[in-house]
Design a protein around this motif. Sequence first.
Motif, PDB file in Angstrom:
ATOM      1  N   GLU A  59       0.841  -1.192   0.000  1.00 14.25           N
ATOM      2  CA  GLU A  59       0.000   0.000   0.000  1.00 14.25           C
ATOM      3  C   GLU A  59       0.878   1.245   0.000  1.00 14.25           C
ATOM      4  O   GLU A  59       2.097   1.146   0.099  1.00 14.25           O
ATOM      5  CB  GLU A  59      -0.923  -0.019   1.213  1.00 14.25           C
ATOM      6  CG  GLU A  59      -0.201  -0.023   2.537  1.00 14.25           C
ATOM      7  CD  GLU A  59      -1.183  -0.083   3.705  1.00 14.25           C
ATOM      8  OE1 GLU A  59      -1.190   0.866   4.488  1.00 14.25           O
ATOM      9  OE2 GLU A  59      -1.935  -1.053   3.817  1.00 14.25           O
ATOM     10  N   SER A  60       0.268   2.427  -0.095  1.00 12.35           N
ATOM     11  CA  SER A  60       1.087   3.632  -0.088  1.00 12.35           C
ATOM     12  C   SER A  60       1.737   3.761   1.286  1.00 12.35           C
ATOM     13  O   SER A  60       1.121   3.476   2.304  1.00 12.35           O
ATOM     14  CB  SER A  60       0.261   4.867  -0.433  1.00 12.35           C
ATOM     15  OG  SER A  60      -0.812   4.993   0.427  1.00 12.35           O
ATOM     16  N   HIS A 223       0.077  -1.359  -6.218  1.00 11.05           N
ATOM     17  CA  HIS A 223      -0.745  -1.668  -5.054  1.00 11.05           C
ATOM     18  C   HIS A 223      -1.890  -2.608  -5.458  1.00 11.05           C
ATOM     19  O   HIS A 223      -2.661  -3.036  -4.619  1.00 11.05           O
ATOM     20  CB  HIS A 223      -1.309  -0.387  -4.451  1.00 11.05           C
ATOM     21  CG  HIS A 223      -2.332   0.263  -5.340  1.00 11.05           C
ATOM     22  ND1 HIS A 223      -1.985   1.104  -6.367  1.00 11.05           N
ATOM     23  CD2 HIS A 223      -3.671   0.145  -5.377  1.00 11.05           C
ATOM     24  CE1 HIS A 223      -3.070   1.484  -6.992  1.00 11.05           C
ATOM     25  NE2 HIS A 223      -4.119   0.923  -6.430  1.00 11.05           N
ATOM     26  N   VAL A 225      -3.440  -5.895  -6.473  1.00 11.82           N
ATOM     27  CA  VAL A 225      -3.168  -7.337  -6.402  1.00 11.82           C
ATOM     28  C   VAL A 225      -3.476  -8.017  -7.732  1.00 11.82           C
ATOM     29  O   VAL A 225      -2.699  -8.838  -8.224  1.00 11.82           O
ATOM     30  CB  VAL A 225      -4.004  -7.994  -5.281  1.00 11.82           C
ATOM     31  CG1 VAL A 225      -3.673  -9.471  -5.190  1.00 11.82           C
ATOM     32  CG2 VAL A 225      -3.757  -7.315  -3.952  1.00 11.82           C
ATOM     33  N   ALA A 226      -4.607  -7.659  -8.335  1.00  9.49           N
ATOM     34  CA  ALA A 226      -5.027  -8.339  -9.563  1.00  9.49           C
ATOM     35  C   ALA A 226      -4.019  -8.119 -10.680  1.00  9.49           C
ATOM     36  O   ALA A 226      -3.673  -9.041 -11.418  1.00  9.49           O
ATOM     37  CB  ALA A 226      -6.410  -7.845  -9.978  1.00  9.49           C
ATOM     38  N   ARG A 263      -4.918  -9.942   4.079  1.00  5.18           N
ATOM     39  CA  ARG A 263      -5.683  -8.707   4.166  1.00  5.18           C
ATOM     40  C   ARG A 263      -5.826  -8.042   2.786  1.00  5.18           C
ATOM     41  O   ARG A 263      -6.915  -7.673   2.360  1.00  5.18           O
ATOM     42  CB  ARG A 263      -4.924  -7.804   5.140  1.00  5.18           C
ATOM     43  CG  ARG A 263      -5.404  -6.447   5.300  1.00  5.18           C
ATOM     44  CD  ARG A 263      -6.492  -6.425   6.310  1.00  5.18           C
ATOM     45  NE  ARG A 263      -7.413  -5.390   5.933  1.00  5.18           N
ATOM     46  CZ  ARG A 263      -8.599  -5.237   6.467  1.00  5.18           C
ATOM     47  NH1 ARG A 263      -9.023  -6.058   7.393  1.00  5.18           N
ATOM     48  NH2 ARG A 263      -9.382  -4.275   6.104  1.00  5.18           N
ATOM     49  N   ALA A 267      -9.323  -7.687   0.422  1.00  7.68           N
ATOM     50  CA  ALA A 267      -9.855  -6.438  -0.126  1.00  7.68           C
ATOM     51  C   ALA A 267      -9.972  -6.537  -1.645  1.00  7.68           C
ATOM     52  O   ALA A 267     -10.960  -6.099  -2.235  1.00  7.68           O
ATOM     53  CB  ALA A 267      -8.958  -5.271   0.261  1.00  7.68           C
ATOM     54  N   ALA A 268      -8.969  -7.137  -2.276  1.00 11.09           N
ATOM     55  CA  ALA A 268      -8.989  -7.242  -3.738  1.00 11.09           C
ATOM     56  C   ALA A 268     -10.103  -8.179  -4.204  1.00 11.09           C
ATOM     57  O   ALA A 268     -10.807  -7.890  -5.169  1.00 11.09           O
ATOM     58  CB  ALA A 268      -7.635  -7.732  -4.241  1.00 11.09           C
ATOM     59  N   SER A 283      -6.414   0.061  10.683  1.00  8.15           N
ATOM     60  CA  SER A 283      -5.697   0.375   9.459  1.00  8.15           C
ATOM     61  C   SER A 283      -4.527   1.313   9.734  1.00  8.15           C
ATOM     62  O   SER A 283      -4.622   2.242  10.512  1.00  8.15           O
ATOM     63  CB  SER A 283      -6.656   1.007   8.473  1.00  8.15           C
ATOM     64  OG  SER A 283      -5.941   1.770   7.546  1.00  8.15           O
ATOM     65  N   SER A 285      -3.325   3.604   8.041  1.00  9.09           N
ATOM     66  CA  SER A 285      -3.496   4.991   7.664  1.00  9.09           C
ATOM     67  C   SER A 285      -4.427   5.749   8.601  1.00  9.09           C
ATOM     68  O   SER A 285      -4.626   6.933   8.461  1.00  9.09           O
ATOM     69  CB  SER A 285      -4.014   5.066   6.240  1.00  9.09           C
ATOM     70  OG  SER A 285      -3.166   4.336   5.417  1.00  9.09           O
ATOM     71  N   GLN A 286      -5.043   5.047   9.560  1.00  6.13           N
ATOM     72  CA  GLN A 286      -5.881   5.730  10.546  1.00  6.13           C
ATOM     73  C   GLN A 286      -5.006   6.522  11.509  1.00  6.13           C
ATOM     74  O   GLN A 286      -5.466   7.406  12.195  1.00  6.13           O
ATOM     75  CB  GLN A 286      -6.670   4.694  11.366  1.00  6.13           C
ATOM     76  CG  GLN A 286      -7.922   4.233  10.705  1.00  6.13           C
ATOM     77  CD  GLN A 286      -9.095   5.066  11.129  1.00  6.13           C
ATOM     78  OE1 GLN A 286      -9.003   6.273  11.301  1.00  6.13           O
ATOM     79  NE2 GLN A 286     -10.233   4.436  11.286  1.00  6.13           N
ATOM     80  N   ARG A 289       0.902  10.182  10.875  1.00  9.20           N
ATOM     81  CA  ARG A 289       2.126   9.705  10.262  1.00  9.20           C
ATOM     82  C   ARG A 289       3.293   9.583  11.219  1.00  9.20           C
ATOM     83  O   ARG A 289       4.152   8.748  11.053  1.00  9.20           O
ATOM     84  CB  ARG A 289       2.539  10.684   9.174  1.00  9.20           C
ATOM     85  CG  ARG A 289       1.835  10.418   7.889  1.00  9.20           C
ATOM     86  CD  ARG A 289       2.404  11.365   6.909  1.00  9.20           C
ATOM     87  NE  ARG A 289       1.758  11.152   5.627  1.00  9.20           N
ATOM     88  CZ  ARG A 289       1.905  11.967   4.615  1.00  9.20           C
ATOM     89  NH1 ARG A 289       2.639  13.026   4.740  1.00  9.20           N
ATOM     90  NH2 ARG A 289       1.298  11.718   3.490  1.00  9.20           N
TER      91      ARG A 289
ATOM     92  N   SER B 166      -2.948  11.531   6.929  1.00  9.34           N
ATOM     93  CA  SER B 166      -2.629  10.563   5.878  1.00  9.34           C
ATOM     94  C   SER B 166      -3.693  10.652   4.776  1.00  9.34           C
ATOM     95  O   SER B 166      -4.734  11.286   4.969  1.00  9.34           O
ATOM     96  CB  SER B 166      -2.614   9.163   6.469  1.00  9.34           C
ATOM     97  OG  SER B 166      -3.913   8.791   6.847  1.00  9.34           O
ATOM     98  N   ASP B 196      -5.473   2.765  -1.057  1.00 12.28           N
ATOM     99  CA  ASP B 196      -5.177   1.344  -1.233  1.00 12.28           C
ATOM    100  C   ASP B 196      -6.434   0.515  -1.032  1.00 12.28           C
ATOM    101  O   ASP B 196      -7.354   0.934  -0.347  1.00 12.28           O
ATOM    102  CB  ASP B 196      -4.142   0.918  -0.218  1.00 12.28           C
ATOM    103  CG  ASP B 196      -2.911   1.756  -0.362  1.00 12.28           C
ATOM    104  OD1 ASP B 196      -2.293   1.663  -1.405  1.00 12.28           O
ATOM    105  OD2 ASP B 196      -2.624   2.529   0.551  1.00 12.28           O
ATOM    106  N   LEU B 271      -9.340 -11.578 -10.522  1.00 14.59           N
ATOM    107  CA  LEU B 271      -8.524 -12.367  -9.607  1.00 14.59           C
ATOM    108  C   LEU B 271      -8.744 -13.864  -9.720  1.00 14.59           C
ATOM    109  O   LEU B 271      -7.803 -14.633  -9.710  1.00 14.59           O
ATOM    110  CB  LEU B 271      -8.794 -11.929  -8.171  1.00 14.59           C
ATOM    111  CG  LEU B 271      -7.840 -10.861  -7.657  1.00 14.59           C
ATOM    112  CD1 LEU B 271      -8.335 -10.303  -6.356  1.00 14.59           C
ATOM    113  CD2 LEU B 271      -6.450 -11.435  -7.479  1.00 14.59           C
TER     114      LEU B 271
END
Lengths: 331, 339
Positions: A59-60, A223, A225-226, A263, A267-268, A283, A285-286, A289, B166, B196, B271
Amino acid sequence: MTAGPVLVVEGLTKRFPLEQPPLRRLRDWWRGRPPPVLTALQDVSFTVGARETLGILGESGSGKSTLARVLMGLYQPEAGRAFLLGEDLFTNDPKVRHHHRRRMQMVFQDPFGSLDPRMSIRRILAEPLAIHRPCPEAEWEGLMGRGLEEVGLDRDALDRYPAEFSGGQRQRISICRALILDPVLLIADEAVSALDVSVQAQILELLMRLKEGRGLSLIFISHDVAVVRQVADRVLVLYKGVIVESLPASCLLEDATHPYTQRLLGAALYLRENREFSAWEGSASQKPRSEPRPEGCPCQSWCDVAEARCGQPPPEVEVHPGHRVRCWRGG
Amino acid sequence: MRGVATPASPLLEVDNYSLTLTGSDGRLFPVLEGIGFTLGRGETMGIAGESGSGKSVLALSLLGLLPRAAIREQRGALRFDGIDLATLDEAGLQKLRGRRLAMVFQEPMTAMNPLMTLYEQVAEGVRTHFPHLREDEVRQRVERALRRAGLADPERFFESFPHQLSGGMRQRAMLGMALATEPELIVADEPTTALDAALQVQLLQELRRTVRDEGHSLVFISHDLGVIRTVADRLAVLYAGVLVEWGPVAEVLDRPLHPYARALRDAMPRLIKERQLPRPIPGHLPSPDQKPIGCVFSPRCSKAAERCRTERPGPSEPLPGRMVRCHFPESVAKPGGKA
């Protein structure tokens, strides 16, 4: 061409100093504390074989772009070694570094930011030729024209400017620029992420065709997956600067065991295949930084199966030949 | 009772809406053509299409945010609770915008003011539209809106500036700004593309819950059909400014009637299918001033017949609740078949 790997990376670590308010900086200095740092890459090791596509998934903020930039010589790593066709990548010898640039090229994510708007396509493509001079100047024109045709553009594009092209066409120009020096290794950092699905598919097809045709090795950073699963031979999963899992792309869906990989896959599968997926509260990103990273496993704050020993750095376990997991639970 | 509509009528009714813009050089761009759909209260409509298909222009015209000087001609109507947004003057729009109509933009880094704290960004809209509220009531609303946008502990971030958040949190903050005035219609333009997958799914699920529970209506614009399936009840597929297909999201994705809707679905990386590259759509989107005479998709369509190149197909309803603009809709009748 040597039979060995094209790129070997060992123990790569990259840290960035974190910004701090002046008073706190003073206080830390007074108390003799080291300044805070963000570890963007920690002890990253991998190899890329000849004609292999290595997918890097994360992920970023996972450190995937930092990795690309360190390899391209845009950042200096704090620790670690890397060898391109057996030669030291981080050498201080400017001649060798210059030579490396020719053999390793990069395609960037942003098709709008990576081409100078004031330069004609001719100047954009001629720049690497002028720096590295792989052939006499009289041959440049033919080389650039063939290059453009190879990526599906007309020769008359040479006299036009980036603004006249769509995002997908600009990415074709970027690929053409990256390949004009005939590199052995191409790094594509989110090269299709900014594009629409239909254009994305066109560019992926082009990249794969060029890779096969020229016998390139490819580091494909994404980022998605597919997409990674479709183009890569092997996949590294990066989380908070650590490779948490590495395995062949063909068994990514079935065999991935690391909680973070699971994980990402969940999501994917939810987005692409409409499978069940439950939201994840902790998460990364919650959090703001600057929050310091806990010792031990980077996943312990949210992982469902975290145990007491996850406070210690987890070992890397080989589940099968070619499938490694960095987790206390192993495979 | 607001407006002139009855409770049974849809909140938003886009009625055969066409929009032509003028460029700086005087060229005419017919960017939207005969767009028609309805959106009920508490419903979510997903709009899909490639960049350049007109999705963002449609979003901007719903909020009256297109520069007036650029609008050459508008036909049809954009009725919001009985009020035609296309003909409403700026004063009328200002009363609706940010209050009953809200927008969530694609790029929170540019859509937020870098010099304002998170609290001030959200409070600004609340104070503007509810001038009678005391500051502690404003604070309550800001907190509630951010909580509903999925920020677990909003007060902790009140004094943060956008650059200190973020990407995921900025996106939640944007949504919080839109929710703070409890608008009836929210227009969201690719609000999660920069995120993401795991975070995106989480935000989408929360958005769907909020919209359902609180009865907002949502127009959700994205080029990602997987994302649209997550949030939307119905799907509209836009191509070159023309709404080529419209219907319940699962039905359109499982059984697309328009060849473009099918191609767009098949271009999505998958997928569980065997490992193979997604199928690209050959060719590219026509520029708005160089659209083909017949069906706008005909130059890229593998099934295009003579009629497709000469005659622009009108809307038809081959299956109940399914609208399509195609002379030969897929899986209903084949060219030369039973018809």
